[in-house]
Write an enzyme that holds these catalytic residues in place. Structure first.
Site, PDB file in Angstrom:
ATOM      1  N   ASP A   1     -10.004  -3.481  -5.722  1.00  0.00           N
ATOM      2  CA  ASP A   1      -8.920  -2.855  -4.651  1.00  0.00           C
ATOM      3  C   ASP A   1      -9.365  -1.834  -4.440  1.00  0.00           C
ATOM      4  O   ASP A   1      -9.665  -0.983  -5.831  1.00  0.00           O
ATOM      5  CB  ASP A   1      -7.617  -2.553  -4.649  1.00  0.00           C
ATOM      6  CG  ASP A   1      -6.828  -2.275  -3.440  1.00  0.00           C
ATOM      7  OD1 ASP A   1      -7.897  -1.435  -2.967  1.00  0.00           O
ATOM      8  OD2 ASP A   1      -6.047  -2.456  -3.128  1.00  0.00           O
TER       9      ASP A   1
ATOM     10  N   HIS B   1      -8.178  -4.751  -1.629  1.00  0.00           N
ATOM     11  CA  HIS B   1      -7.322  -4.221  -0.851  1.00  0.00           C
ATOM     12  C   HIS B   1      -6.451  -5.062   0.047  1.00  0.00           C
ATOM     13  O   HIS B   1      -5.357  -5.535  -0.503  1.00  0.00           O
ATOM     14  CB  HIS B   1      -7.359  -3.687   0.160  1.00  0.00           C
ATOM     15  CG  HIS B   1      -5.628  -1.858   0.118  1.00  0.00           C
ATOM     16  ND1 HIS B   1      -5.256  -1.920  -0.856  1.00  0.00           N
ATOM     17  CD2 HIS B   1      -5.654  -1.552   1.715  1.00  0.00           C
ATOM     18  CE1 HIS B   1      -4.467  -0.845  -0.060  1.00  0.00           C
ATOM     19  NE2 HIS B   1      -4.514  -1.261   0.881  1.00  0.00           N
TER      20      HIS B   1
ATOM     21  N   SER C   1       0.548  -1.181  -0.142  1.00  0.00           N
ATOM     22  CA  SER C   1       0.152   0.088   0.032  1.00  0.00           C
ATOM     23  C   SER C   1       1.393   0.858   0.153  1.00  0.00           C
ATOM     24  O   SER C   1       1.793   1.259  -0.881  1.00  0.00           O
ATOM     25  CB  SER C   1      -0.986   0.342   1.258  1.00  0.00           C
ATOM     26  OG  SER C   1      -1.914   0.849   1.136  1.00  0.00           O
TER      27      SER C   1
END
Length: 730
Positions: free
Chosen positions: A665, A700, A579
């Site tokens: 995501d 995600h 991320s």
């Protein structure tokens, strides 16, 4: 005819990587024009884009086919160390004990409860003994995730709530991975679902005290939670009222119940200031009451409660306190201008202690804080709080140097609080901490230590604190994890892991999958770089906005420490992050590609400038407080342009790189790594493969279910171990 020896036979050729067409799109801001050749890959509904992504996965499968056995081995190691049939320690809420079960062969948890008894003693708060695989008399199954997931490409539970009387159970389910949920409500007396079904909601749901109304969150088109809505059971969803709506696109909204459940607390804020609005359930006609308005530019959390019959609010705030402090305020004070209000100090500011937050039970204040990088808990009696007669804070004592102790939840009336304890090599432990009374010390009651199978022994591993020196002389803490029997001969492999954003700390915590790397002789180093929260608020502020480069140079300094530590071969170092940590991976790959044999970037935020320049994209406006606003500020634009990975790919020999992403995501869109790998392949002067692994049914966090999660981690670790030549167990 002479048969060729097998060793001389040519290997099966790996297919060429997919090459996306170039469709130049100009992006101009502040007099600077950037030509983006791959922005067309953002068209998620395009068959051409989907075909391209499938081709990327096919190429990845071909390149990594030789790692299949290693992936299988690591997956089995994770599986064999995990007690698959297991359960959580029951937690009491009202008249029930709630817990979760996991069953061998099943991917999802089963939520359960049993009735609690009350006789006014500490025994009321002693959880019942529930054992893996053993039926519990009176057990009620609230939700079986395996049943819910049947026939679905994805399953995730986004929250649950139970009415005070225990009759109704609301739960939120995501079947796409986009973190938008469907709420259903179950009557636990009959097992039947109510007709009330609410679609496309965000995280967060709570019942009113009387159980007639459900509060829930809604996100806007940019995936920003902005509405708190109310649903009266039995009424049409179309008539649900908006209790609060936040129109500032840079502010995040959420809600919770106060510890004593007398108030609904709506929190609106960013990383630099906030606002809390309270709904008093005893007087809902008064509507929402603002405590400290955002115009005061104070970052705070509030906990309303009754102290000796007087309405009080416990504030954790940064007013003249960069690391935050705690004050006690009479509720009546909030009707005055902020400068005129009286705030009594409960925990004073300390440059060496970061106050994370505070809550209350009926008898004690419970504070979460960070000192010497370690998250810990302190408790103080409510009697005399904020006065000269305030009691001393007491902290549970543990016997390890590096650990994490955090709140695991508690009931307001309970004489115990639930603590979760872990370290890098101590599996999670659940404690109940008996709150100290009348000067007595508190008592830690161990309720459970997560079992680790396969002959695991904590003494076979070592976790040490080391310090790297950054380019500006700042000392950067490192957590160095290794096998105890590893020789310090300069020949081992290493993985350096980092994150470094949003004041998130990489705290000590046990991980079964990581053992598979350590057992292959890999030294695992966590770099606690600036931008995280390990060293207090200054540590965060020195790694955000126009100091963001510190995050990247700190990580490189950590890598240099590893290379010179005597433990590893400098040619056998890899990097991993996800991320915002994926942005870190892209940045260090551009800055120092020669220092890494491989890089794994998980759901990487590598096209950050493009994303933040478009406030219509998910979460973009919310990012301005972290990175700055490049739309309005030329200095921010220039600074970001100098480090964002996609714009700074250059003609150098990049190491092996794997970008791991998911099609659905909503936090970091798949298009960012898709564009990045194309640019990397086009410009790299090296011959190492650059691949993109994409989960077409994931979000995600990747695919859903624990087994799929283990497969994903096994894939990442196999990629690293193969690149480092660390495939064999020691």
């Amino acid at each position: 005819m002479t048969l060729l020896d097998d060793s001389a036979a040519p290997s099966t050729p790996v297919s060429a990587p997919p090459v996306a067409k170039k469709v130049p799109v100009e992006r101009t801001h502040h007099g600077d024009t950037f030509v983006d050749n791959y922005e067309w890959l953002r068209e998620k509904e395009s068959p051409e884009v989907v075909a391209h992504l499938n081709a990327e996965q096919a190429y990845t499968d071909a390149v990594t086919a030789g790692q299949e056995q290693l992936r299988t081995d690591i997956f089995n190691e994770i599986k064999n160390r995990t007690q698959e049939t297991d359960l959580s320690v029951p937690s009491r809420k009202d008249d029930w004990w709630y817990y979760g079960r996991m069953v061998e062969g099943q991917a999802y948890g089963i939520q359960c409860r049993v009735a609690a008894s009350s006789d006014g003693t500490l025994a009321d708060w002693t959880p019942p003994l529930v054992e893996p695989g053993v039926d519990v008399p009176g057990e009620v199954v609230l939700l079986d995730g395996n049943v819910e997931a049947e026939g679905q490409p994805f399953f995730s539970l986004g929250g649950a709530a139970v009415t005070r009387d225990g009759n109704l159970y609301a739960y939120a389910v995501d079947n796409a991975g986009d973190e938008l949920f469907t709420i259903r409500i179950k009557d636990l007396r009959t097992g039947e679902l109510l007709e009330d079904t609410i679609e496309n909601v965000f995280y967060g749901l709570s019942f009113s005290p009387d159980g007639t109304t459900l509060f829930y969150m809604v996100a806007d088109d940019s995936w920003r939670p902005f509405q708190v809505k109310t649903h009266v059971l039995g009424t049409p969803i179309s008539s649900d009222a908006v209790l609060y709506q936040e129109d500032d696109v840079a502010m995040w909204t959420g809600f919770d119940l106060s510890a004593d459940r007398r108030h609904l607390m709506i929190s609106i804020g960013c990383s630099e200031f906030s606002e809390t609005r309270l709904l008093d359930f005893a007087a809902p006609e008064k509507g929402l009451q603002v405590l400290i308005p955002r115009s005061a530019e104070i970052l705070y959390d509030a906990e309303p409660f009754l102290l000796a019959g007087v309405e009080k609010v416990l504030l954790t705030h940064d007013r003249d306190a960069v690391n935050s402090m705690i004050s006690l305020v009479d509720a009546a004070e909030f009707s005055k201008d902020v400068p005129s209000q009286r705030w009594d100090t409960v925990v004073a500011h300390d440059d060496s202690v970061r106050i994370n937050g505070a809550t209350v039970t009926a008898t004690h204040m419970v504070v979460s804080l960070r000192k010497d990088t370690i998250e810990r808990i302190q408790v103080t009696p409510l009697e005399g709080l904020g006065t000269a007669g305030q009691g001393a804070a007491v902290e549970p004592v543990f016997d390890e140097e590096l650990y994490t102790a955090s709140m695991g939840g508690s009931e307001y009336e309970s004489p115990v609080i639930r603590l979760i304890y872990t370290s890098d090599f101590t599996p999670p432990r659940v404690y109940d901490y008996v709150l100290p009374v009348a000067g007595a010390e508190g008592e830690l009651l161990l309720r459970k230590e997560t079992p680790v199978l396969g002959g695991y022994r904590a003494q076979d591993y070592v976790a040490e604190r080391e310090w790297a020196t950054a380019t500006d002389g700042t000392l950067v803490p490192l957590s160095v994890l290794r096998r105890a029997d590893l020789p310090r001969d300069g020949n081992n492999a290493a993985v350096v892991y980092g994150y470094g954003s949003y004041e998130v700390s990489m705290d000590p915590g046990f991980g079964v999958p990581r053992l598979s790397l350590l057992d292959r002789g890999v030294v695992f180093v966590i770099a606690h770089v600036r931008g995280g929260g390990e060293m207090g608020r200054h540590w965060y502020e020195d790694g955000k906005k126009l100091t963001k480069m510190n995050t990247f140079t700190d990580f490189i300094a950590a890598t240099d420490w590893v290379a010179g530590s005597g433990w590893v071969d400098p040619a056998r170092i890899a990097a991993m992050g996800g991320s915002a940590g994926g942005l870190l991976m892209g940045a260090v790959a551009n800055l120092a590609p020669e220092k890494y044999a491989a890089v794994v970037a998980q759901v990487p935020f590598v096209d950050a400038l493009t994303t933040i320049l478009d406030p219509e994209l998910p979460l973009s406006a919310l990012e301005w407080e972290e990175w700055g606003n490049p739309i309005t500020d030329p200095a921010v634009y220039k600074y970001m342009k100098e480090y964002t990975p996609y714009e700074n790919v250059r003609a150098v020999a990049y190491p092996k790189i794997a970008a791991v992403t998911s099609f659905n995501d909503t936090r970091v869109l798949y298009v960012e790594p898709a564009k990045w790998v194309q640019e990397l392949r086009a410009k790299s002067t090296g011959s190492e493969p650059i691949v993109m692994k994409i989960e077409m049914d994931g979000g995600h966090g990747g695919a859903s279910g624990r087994y799929e999660g283990w497969k994903t981690r096994a894939w990442d670790y196999a990629f690293l171990a193969d690149a480092l030549g660390a495939t064999s167990l020691r």
